[in-house]
Design a protein around this motif. Sequence first.
Motif, PDB file in Angstrom:
ATOM      1  N   LYS A   1       0.817  -1.205   0.000  1.00 21.65           N
ATOM      2  CA  LYS A   1       0.000   0.000   0.000  1.00 21.65           C
ATOM      3  C   LYS A   1       0.859   1.266   0.000  1.00 21.65           C
ATOM      4  N   TYR A   2       0.473   2.167  -0.884  1.00 16.90           N
ATOM      5  CA  TYR A   2       1.060   3.500  -0.985  1.00 16.90           C
ATOM      6  C   TYR A   2       2.513   3.500  -1.453  1.00 16.90           C
TER       7      TYR A   2
ATOM      8  N   VAL B   1       7.183   0.871 -14.945  1.00 16.23           N
ATOM      9  CA  VAL B   1       5.734   1.109 -15.074  1.00 16.23           C
ATOM     10  C   VAL B   1       5.482   2.551 -15.463  1.00 16.23           C
ATOM     11  N   THR B   2       6.219   3.467 -14.860  1.00 16.24           N
ATOM     12  CA  THR B   2       6.070   4.890 -15.188  1.00 16.24           C
ATOM     13  C   THR B   2       6.386   5.145 -16.658  1.00 16.24           C
ATOM     14  N   MET B   3       7.384   4.444 -17.192  1.00 17.76           N
ATOM     15  CA  MET B   3       7.720   4.584 -18.619  1.00 17.76           C
ATOM     16  C   MET B   3       6.528   4.225 -19.495  1.00 17.76           C
TER      17      MET B   3
ATOM     18  N   LEU C   1      -7.266  -2.182  -5.453  1.00 16.54           N
ATOM     19  CA  LEU C   1      -7.921  -1.347  -6.453  1.00 16.54           C
ATOM     20  C   LEU C   1      -7.341   0.057  -6.494  1.00 16.54           C
ATOM     21  N   HIS C   2      -6.906   0.566  -5.321  1.00 23.73           N
ATOM     22  CA  HIS C   2      -6.383   1.927  -5.287  1.00 23.73           C
ATOM     23  C   HIS C   2      -5.056   2.066  -6.019  1.00 23.73           C
ATOM     24  N   ASP C   3      -4.424   0.930  -6.408  1.00 23.69           N
ATOM     25  CA  ASP C   3      -3.153   1.008  -7.128  1.00 23.69           C
ATOM     26  C   ASP C   3      -3.281   1.774  -8.436  1.00 23.69           C
TER      27      ASP C   3
ATOM     28  N   ILE D   1      -0.558   4.452  -9.945  1.00 31.25           N
ATOM     29  CA  ILE D   1       0.085   4.308 -11.249  1.00 31.25           C
ATOM     30  C   ILE D   1      -0.251   5.481 -12.160  1.00 31.25           C
ATOM     31  N   PHE D   2      -1.495   5.966 -12.057  1.00 38.09           N
ATOM     32  CA  PHE D   2      -1.890   7.161 -12.821  1.00 38.09           C
ATOM     33  C   PHE D   2      -2.092   8.306 -11.834  1.00 38.09           C
ATOM     34  N   PRO D   3      -1.011   9.001 -11.455  1.00 39.82           N
ATOM     35  CA  PRO D   3      -1.128  10.048 -10.431  1.00 39.82           C
ATOM     36  C   PRO D   3      -1.674  11.360 -10.978  1.00 39.82           C
TER      37      PRO D   3
END
Length: 475
Positions: free
Chosen positions: A201-202, A209-211, A229-231, A235-237
């Motif tokens: 978490k967090y 992944v950011t790439m 689910l909060h992931d 990943i998309f901040p």
Amino acid sequence: MSEANVLPHSLLYSRSSTSLESPMYSSLETAYQALHTEFLAKSRHNDIPDSPVARTRLCALIARTRSDMGACSESTTCSEISRVLELQESLLAPIRTLPSDVLIDIFQLVIETSNKPGITYSWPFLKPTFHLSGCIFLFTWICFWWRDQAVSYSTFWSRIKVNCGFQVALSTELTVFLNECILRSGVSVPMSIEIFTPLPKYQSPPAVVTMLVARAHRWRQATLSFTYLHDIDIIFPFKLSSAHFPLLKDLSFQWDEYWIDPVLNPILECRPPLQKLKLSKLSESYADVIASRNLKFLELDRYSGVSLARLLCMCPCLESLTLRSFRFGGNPDAKQIPCQSSLSNLTIGGHMDYHYIDNGVWDCVTLPKLARLHATLVDLVDYDQWEGASAAATPLGKLKEVVKRSECALEYVKLETLVEDYEENNGAWPESVLEIVEYFFKDLSVKAEGRFVGNIALQDWKDYASKQVPLYRYH
């Protein structure tokens, strides 16, 4: 021809094959080692004969190399000669003279039929570090010509899978190399990506992944698997918009928190032009996010609502539906609009965690174009409570009712059964299973050759089951 090319043959032919001595073999082996270095360089640079004369000389050299190997009896020397012969013959291989576009087509065919068609960045089992794998790398190792062709074709580098394991340090060197691979995919080629991130978490997502997220506007196919689910928010901040997924046609979005009710999916809010969608959960109250005439294939592990009628009305061009569990929910007094769906392929039941299909799923639904049906019995009925008189009231009975009401011409029907019941019954089929199968197929309009129980033709299954023959005898 260079002196190195002539040396081993002159050594061999200077004496008869019956009087060869080990010192001469030592010199011969050394000479062929030099030849191997020479022809290995030629092979890597695709330095093929460029004239009839050069081709003739190479053919003559190959003939003498074969003669050398035939007369040699020293195993290490023969091995060295064999390596040289393989390299020499490879320079005459037809594939070396193929036009670039034909070679690319061959690469494409190999990649599409491979069990590793893309680039995988993963943590191998029992290994402490990540590594890159994929058949595309094989083409870059053969020769410089193949490497140039493989590297220059962007599509080969546009399919990427990232599997980030638990508590494993990501390799900086491999991350940089993967970034280079992503750069090889160009700036406009559509991408197929798969991301599995069991993040604590967090925790921030890995750089790899950011790439990929930075190139979401190029995603054509995406498989996203999370523990929480909060992931998706990690990943998309940033706030998503339709501009982020203009090419997305195929989306699989899965998460492991089965106890959490279905919620609005931020990617679906962007209304990508999806044709194929797979979700862990979907609630009727949020179903309008997938409303589209483009959607052809829909797979849901769990759907909750009053019935499927509203969902099918919102996706009028849906051709294939997989529904592993249905939970009755929502407003029981909500008015349902009758729906005639264009579905031709239906898979119902089979979820290991949600083993139920509530009644009400087929209210107001008809399927006049249905041709293929796959149902899982364990999720539709309770064997112990099955009674022929109330069969029509069971979920399986309701499914049969909607099929008959639709007057569809079925070509294929497969009914799965519960193996655990067979095992608990000491290897014999429970009598209730026979009753259920008989009931379901009775008066069902389907081709005789298209009726199956599991992977067994219906009549064969009935013959074996009625004789109480154990499953292993015919499965």
